[in-house]
Design a protein around this motif. Sequence first.
Motif, PDB file in Angstrom:
ATOM      1  N   HIS A  28       0.829  -1.203   0.000  1.00 34.00           N
ATOM      2  CA  HIS A  28       0.000   0.000   0.000  1.00 34.00           C
ATOM      3  C   HIS A  28       0.863   1.251   0.000  1.00 34.00           C
ATOM      4  CE1 HIS A  28      -3.927  -2.099   1.499  1.00 34.00           C
ATOM      5  NE2 HIS A  28      -3.513  -2.508   0.325  1.00 34.00           N
ATOM      6  N   GLU A  29       1.916   1.239   0.761  1.00 31.89           N
ATOM      7  CA  GLU A  29       2.845   2.398   0.738  1.00 31.89           C
ATOM      8  C   GLU A  29       3.326   2.663  -0.683  1.00 31.89           C
ATOM      9  OE1 GLU A  29       6.270   2.172   3.253  1.00 31.89           O
ATOM     10  OE2 GLU A  29       5.032   1.613   4.986  1.00 31.89           O
ATOM     11  N   TRP A  30       3.751   1.586  -1.347  1.00 35.27           N
ATOM     12  CA  TRP A  30       4.276   1.719  -2.711  1.00 35.27           C
ATOM     13  C   TRP A  30       3.203   2.274  -3.652  1.00 35.27           C
ATOM     14  CZ3 TRP A  30       8.287   1.794  -5.891  1.00 35.27           C
ATOM     15  CH2 TRP A  30       8.093   1.514  -7.240  1.00 35.27           C
ATOM     16  N   ARG A  31       2.014   1.681  -3.576  1.00 41.26           N
ATOM     17  CA  ARG A  31       0.970   2.126  -4.492  1.00 41.26           C
ATOM     18  C   ARG A  31       0.597   3.583  -4.222  1.00 41.26           C
ATOM     19  NH1 ARG A  31      -2.136  -3.709  -4.101  1.00 41.26           N
ATOM     20  NH2 ARG A  31      -0.574  -4.798  -5.374  1.00 41.26           N
ATOM     21  N   ASP A  32       0.570   3.964  -2.951  1.00 37.45           N
ATOM     22  CA  ASP A  32       0.288   5.355  -2.647  1.00 37.45           C
ATOM     23  C   ASP A  32       1.383   6.250  -3.218  1.00 37.45           C
ATOM     24  OD1 ASP A  32      -1.968   4.501  -1.366  1.00 37.45           O
ATOM     25  OD2 ASP A  32      -1.156   4.707   0.661  1.00 37.45           O
ATOM     26  N   SER A  33       2.642   5.834  -3.046  1.00 41.64           N
ATOM     27  CA  SER A  33       3.759   6.666  -3.512  1.00 41.64           C
ATOM     28  C   SER A  33       3.725   6.813  -5.021  1.00 41.64           C
ATOM     29  CB  SER A  33       5.089   6.048  -3.074  1.00 41.64           C
ATOM     30  OG  SER A  33       5.448   4.991  -3.941  1.00 41.64           O
ATOM     31  N   GLN A  34       3.144   5.826  -5.709  1.00 42.84           N
ATOM     32  CA  GLN A  34       3.070   5.872  -7.168  1.00 42.84           C
ATOM     33  C   GLN A  34       1.729   6.409  -7.653  1.00 42.84           C
ATOM     34  OE1 GLN A  34       5.677   4.868  -9.332  1.00 42.84           O
ATOM     35  NE2 GLN A  34       6.746   5.124  -7.378  1.00 42.84           N
ATOM     36  N   ASN A  35       0.939   6.946  -6.697  1.00 45.78           N
ATOM     37  CA  ASN A  35      -0.390   7.462  -7.055  1.00 45.78           C
ATOM     38  C   ASN A  35      -1.229   6.416  -7.760  1.00 45.78           C
ATOM     39  OD1 ASN A  35       0.109  10.037  -6.028  1.00 45.78           O
ATOM     40  ND2 ASN A  35       1.318  10.506  -7.878  1.00 45.78           N
ATOM     41  N   ARG A  36      -1.115   5.173  -7.277  1.00 46.58           N
ATOM     42  CA  ARG A  36      -1.909   4.132  -7.903  1.00 46.58           C
ATOM     43  C   ARG A  36      -3.061   3.747  -7.006  1.00 46.58           C
ATOM     44  NH1 ARG A  36       2.205   0.119 -11.024  1.00 46.58           N
ATOM     45  NH2 ARG A  36       3.132   1.790 -12.261  1.00 46.58           N
TER      46      ARG A  36
END
Lengths: 301, 301, 301, 301, 301, 301
Positions: free
Chosen positions: C18-26
């Motif tokens: 979730h952190e990654w997806r948030d950081s990628q605006n996904r």
Amino acid sequence: MQSFDVDEIVRALREARHEWRDSQNRSREPRGREFPSREALTEIVEALKGALFPMRLGPPDLRHESEDFYVGHTLDAALIGLVLQARLELRYSGRQQALDEAAIDAQADAAVKAFGASLPQIRRLLDSDVLAAYQGDPAARSVDEVLLCYPGVLAMIHHRVAHRLYGLGLPLLARIVAELAHGQTGIDIHPGATIGAGFFMDHGTGVVIGETAVIGERVRLYQAVTLGAKRFPTDAEGHLQKGLPRHPVVEDDVVIYAGATILGRVTLGQGATIGGNVWVTDDVPAGASVTQASLQNRPCP
Amino acid sequence: MQSFDVDEIVRALREARHEWRDSQNRSREPRGREFPSREALTEIVEALKGALFPMRLGPPDLRHESEDFYVGHTLDAALIGLVLQARLELRYSGRQQALDEAAIDAQADAAVKAFGASLPQIRRLLDSDVLAAYQGDPAARSVDEVLLCYPGVLAMIHHRVAHRLYGLGLPLLARIVAELAHGQTGIDIHPGATIGAGFFMDHGTGVVIGETAVIGERVRLYQAVTLGAKRFPTDAEGHLQKGLPRHPVVEDDVVIYAGATILGRVTLGQGATIGGNVWVTDDVPAGASVTQASLQNRPCP
Amino acid sequence: MQSFDVDEIVRALREARHEWRDSQNRSREPRGREFPSREALTEIVEALKGALFPMRLGPPDLRHESEDFYVGHTLDAALIGLVLQARLELRYSGRQQALDEAAIDAQADAAVKAFGASLPQIRRLLDSDVLAAYQGDPAARSVDEVLLCYPGVLAMIHHRVAHRLYGLGLPLLARIVAELAHGQTGIDIHPGATIGAGFFMDHGTGVVIGETAVIGERVRLYQAVTLGAKRFPTDAEGHLQKGLPRHPVVEDDVVIYAGATILGRVTLGQGATIGGNVWVTDDVPAGASVTQASLQNRPCP
Amino acid sequence: MQSFDVDEIVRALREARHEWRDSQNRSREPRGREFPSREALTEIVEALKGALFPMRLGPPDLRHESEDFYVGHTLDAALIGLVLQARLELRYSGRQQALDEAAIDAQADAAVKAFGASLPQIRRLLDSDVLAAYQGDPAARSVDEVLLCYPGVLAMIHHRVAHRLYGLGLPLLARIVAELAHGQTGIDIHPGATIGAGFFMDHGTGVVIGETAVIGERVRLYQAVTLGAKRFPTDAEGHLQKGLPRHPVVEDDVVIYAGATILGRVTLGQGATIGGNVWVTDDVPAGASVTQASLQNRPCP
Amino acid sequence: MQSFDVDEIVRALREARHEWRDSQNRSREPRGREFPSREALTEIVEALKGALFPMRLGPPDLRHESEDFYVGHTLDAALIGLVLQARLELRYSGRQQALDEAAIDAQADAAVKAFGASLPQIRRLLDSDVLAAYQGDPAARSVDEVLLCYPGVLAMIHHRVAHRLYGLGLPLLARIVAELAHGQTGIDIHPGATIGAGFFMDHGTGVVIGETAVIGERVRLYQAVTLGAKRFPTDAEGHLQKGLPRHPVVEDDVVIYAGATILGRVTLGQGATIGGNVWVTDDVPAGASVTQASLQNRPCP
Amino acid sequence: MQSFDVDEIVRALREARHEWRDSQNRSREPRGREFPSREALTEIVEALKGALFPMRLGPPDLRHESEDFYVGHTLDAALIGLVLQARLELRYSGRQQALDEAAIDAQADAAVKAFGASLPQIRRLLDSDVLAAYQGDPAARSVDEVLLCYPGVLAMIHHRVAHRLYGLGLPLLARIVAELAHGQTGIDIHPGATIGAGFFMDHGTGVVIGETAVIGERVRLYQAVTLGAKRFPTDAEGHLQKGLPRHPVVEDDVVIYAGATILGRVTLGQGATIGGNVWVTDDVPAGASVTQASLQNRPCP
């Protein structure tokens, strides 16, 4: 999904094949695929590895009680497979001549029989390579780790098998065996190269050793070392001459560091040390040490 | 097909094995194959890759609704498999000592449990590597392309897993995991090497990073860079000394271009740039730029 | 075997995702895995190799009578598979935009149809590469050995396919096809690179050829040659500029020996020879010969 | 694709499992799957078939020179596999009792050792079955065809193996081996059944032979013959009594035609003939011939 | 090897296909293969078996800690696969009508969602079948042996799945699931048949149960029992009428011995017993016992 | 794990093999395994099924555009494979005679060529079988369901292929093809049986049709029907006589219900109906209807 005009592509590819066959003076009616099979040799080499090192490269559940049964059965399958591939190579290489099929088959049988008989000697040489790697690498924990993990050792198993096949008149099989290791390790040793006992390549990626190279005992190489040809020997009319000695001679106990390039039929004398990234095209005396610094430190003109 | 004297080859191979075992002071009656399995670790690493990046390296038909089921099931299988391999390694390495089997099993369980607990941290480090590659390569189109296509990223997935296993007392498993990546990418990172976040190797083939190397954050390497040992440290009697720091320290934000060779326990200061094919055996100050030209431009003696 | 707290690891991994997806605006709700499949492309390339060279890379029992049936059937399966992968790439690359699915599918169909139509031309170029290798290597025994054993030829089959896909607007498929060869051969050619007929890489491990390189006819390279970018062009605000010409132009009949590094948009003139391990960042005139010696023999300042 | 509420299905299935385990007085915390594996036994039986008939059911390329190597290696793997399965069965069947693991393992070892020692006798019995089929079927062309094609012979290979395992205290392994043949041939022989030499089932589909049946030498059956129990013996309180003799005794040289049903502990005397579709629940004297006609021709009351 | 005139055979086979398509009023231009896939359903059923009985039919190394992860992941894959097959069936069956693809997809989704929701109930019914087999067979040693070894239980797993699919409007998928069991067990149950809890088929080979049969609770059958149609109902013009009740109703606690044949819409009353090989075409009262003897003992006319 | 005395078992098995070979007057030195291969024929039949019904039994992604390419390629591989198996059979059956290898090979080629040429006719016959099943079963929804799901149709595909091989002098290949279907369906049709168009077996398990049976057009059978031999014809000295007509002749439009047994060279006249479980050993006139009742209703003596 729309049509892809497969009919038309098939037709144009057929035309391209005919052009090629005509340019190569080949019949358009070949009898079938005649080249030895990479897949078959992959299986054969796997079987030979198991037969050479049954408790370490053989099946995980092998027990001492049945070691010889495994070795015998595996060897038998490998040698039968090798005979079939040897016949393919000999028929392929002899297809310009009017060769007797029975004679070819007998030649293949004899070559494979001789190959089988040399396996114990190959095993002893590989044991010496394993020991050399173990003794030469401070990171090595055991001889078993060396045999199972080191790409340089894998490359030498292939090379010692390939070199024997090369010597028995089966250069294509030898080449395929060598390329299988090249693809897995990035180490490119021509099967013609002669290599003594206790050979060790650390890391190994990018090593190139040419067809007529001769390497003594206890030699050590690092990654990206090249033992190459300076230029291709040509005859009076400028045609390439095949088979002439054109790669280095490396005597016993030489060490060659990463990225060094040794070109041509030069001799690195016993115990010499060649530094990293150095470019050598002349003989090096026994015991000498050549480094970039030593080359650059030659007096300015 | 003629006879190959398989009986005789089997006999001679047995003799060669006995010679080897005698030379290694090993019993001729091993209890079975005891080394961890390359095949098993290949499967385990594949499973871990799926558990770390389920929507990109997991099964093609995975849906968000079931992502955690997939991750949990896959992890479980991978960790169980890892326990079995860990026991094999610990028994193997402890076979000279009179070790208690139950103690070994408990040690393996504990190591794998700690490994599992560190996977989220490994995932975060790998995300930083992916971002570094994306930001550092003008040819990269998306972070997903980087994760799926770049051999340098594949090598780092293996390395970050292998480094953790190494730190948990499982150096053989770590080594096998590293060699799996070496074989596929030509990138040879010893599992002992310490590498910070945001690490990027462009192209990568031929990179060698040694056991005691220490690399900071946001470092970038190109193909065929070596971070090696100058010479092996020996003790007073000339024996190799294992485990001593003998590879470079590379501080944050350093860039090292293709073919450069850095040898020994030298330090490349923060933000330094090392040019292509340069040979470095001394410390480089922070922010400095070293090129072949700069080395050659030193005044003639 | 003790518990591994799989529940907790699964939870923490979800958090990391979730952190990654948030950081990628996904979105946290992806619709499924959308990237083209490495496995599918592996099969497609194998099929194309068989369709291009049926009697040598096709099935071992193929007969002339049925060559076209094999080619047609194999091509059809390969092209259908390619359409599916092309759709995945086009949907992936277009997911920021509001694209019409039917339009994407039509675009994929058209690209694959054009790709199929160019296969006969690809076959002719590859025939020229095979001939160049045969004529350039004194160790080569036949054109068939070259096709079947030389990693440089394998890399060119992949490259000529990948380059065509790249030209048809499918850069991700092209990249995966290129990486498949990179993994097997250690040769890293960006699919964007333009390469003329009769191209030969001897040994090849470690060769790197960049995206905007342009190579003429009958060029020969040895292992570990780099045709790279000197530095990444940036715009006024320091952002990387993508797509600008930044790799060398190599004219017809140039030879580049092992380890040479050519960087930037320089031109190696027709028939020039570049020596081993040489570092070139300037234009080289037609017919010139550049070696380490020649560089070092420049007068001292 | 919409959501399938996988979470909810998983929860409800867990509840159903808990109900079942509670109803069976089982812990909800099983230690793992403990039942012998159908897949493992499939492999073991395949190996045993090869070891028993190496030149006909072994690998296609087996040669006489290596027959014993193959037999020894294959046997070894099969017996090791069998030991693991035997341990699973013995642990499973003993899990109510407080059994010593080492004792179980020793028991498994001993059973498998005895099994191995009986293989030559099993081979001789199977040879007699093959001869009986060859001599009894006018459509049979050779003993080899019989061994390779007749489902009745396949069923007997499984039965003779299963019956031996049954006798050695491994009824679950025996049952699985029997069911493997049942699935392939439609012939259902309980491993407890005792069957003499020279047994032949023609066509065979639908044959059922019960646990306590005793069959003499040279008996011949056709398809859909049942040797079953008339009713289940119960003790005073009406509980099923296990292990009591409840299936027919068939003496030497009896022939039973298709569809006949023989029920209960009756004896078919030596050389008797039972016609097709006949229903027999009483003893039949030696040499007698029973047909539907003979039964119906009994005088009207 | 001579030519086989493959061209001519291909031509003649094409002609035969065109004849067939013309005779079936089909276009010669089908859009591709549209029927559900036997292979896909084989995988789906295997997955469902694992999800229903994870510790016994799931993977051998499954642990309690991860049981739900396994069930959830496996279910998800199975349900997704089932949706694809359901769409194929619905498109196939609807191809005469002008159906909306989105509507078909929604219908498939809904059917599979309902199917998933019924799995816990299917598990409970199967538990009752396992118990019935264990209690009814004196040779059964444990409920686990019954689940893993009895072909009758395997057939019921398939049937209870198939019957649910049949009820959800997917008769072709249901049929394929049923035929998979038929091929493995020789037990042929039409997916339309309604079967109550606690159903047990001993031996089973040759059992046939028709589409409109209705079976109560705790019914027991032996091998080769047929519950069939007496004759096909036809309408006034002699056309077969589909879907009319034409197979027997079997009430609770009925036992039917081997080879009995019950034909037509007759009712076997609660607790009735039907003897072996008996032919029944009329109703049987509750509690009655019908045997060949009782039929033959009817007074002579 | 203890020792299993594998050496001793191997020795005793060798002794058992020698006994067998001596009893069969066979050399102890066979040249290798010479029997046709069940595995090879399994693949060949799969390929033929695809070539006969490309859009329904061929690969799932086949498109009309490439149907003939698929058929041609698949056929070619199947026919080549068949030639190899045919040679094995002919060498095996001719090994008592001094046969010329080239003559055998030519005979195999000719047989397979004739087989290939008859495939279009086989396809037409199978289409008639499919139609018969569709028209005869009220549960059938479409001709495609019949082809893909009905075991009786699968058995007929195998039979029509096997019967042709049988007619071409390859009875062993024919037998293996027939047994493959027998194992999957429980339907046992001897390849020698002659069967007309439009043949339908409903359910089918347990059907047995003998070598010299002759079946007309539009015949329908139910499960467990036997068309067998009454007794084996013997010559004056009591030896079995092979090849004599000994199975029933079934004329056009006959229907035989489940479990009926017809034995000996009797004729069932055109349009006759044979009831379930009936035992017939005499001719039945055209149009007659035979049931158990009719047999039992014969007057008492």
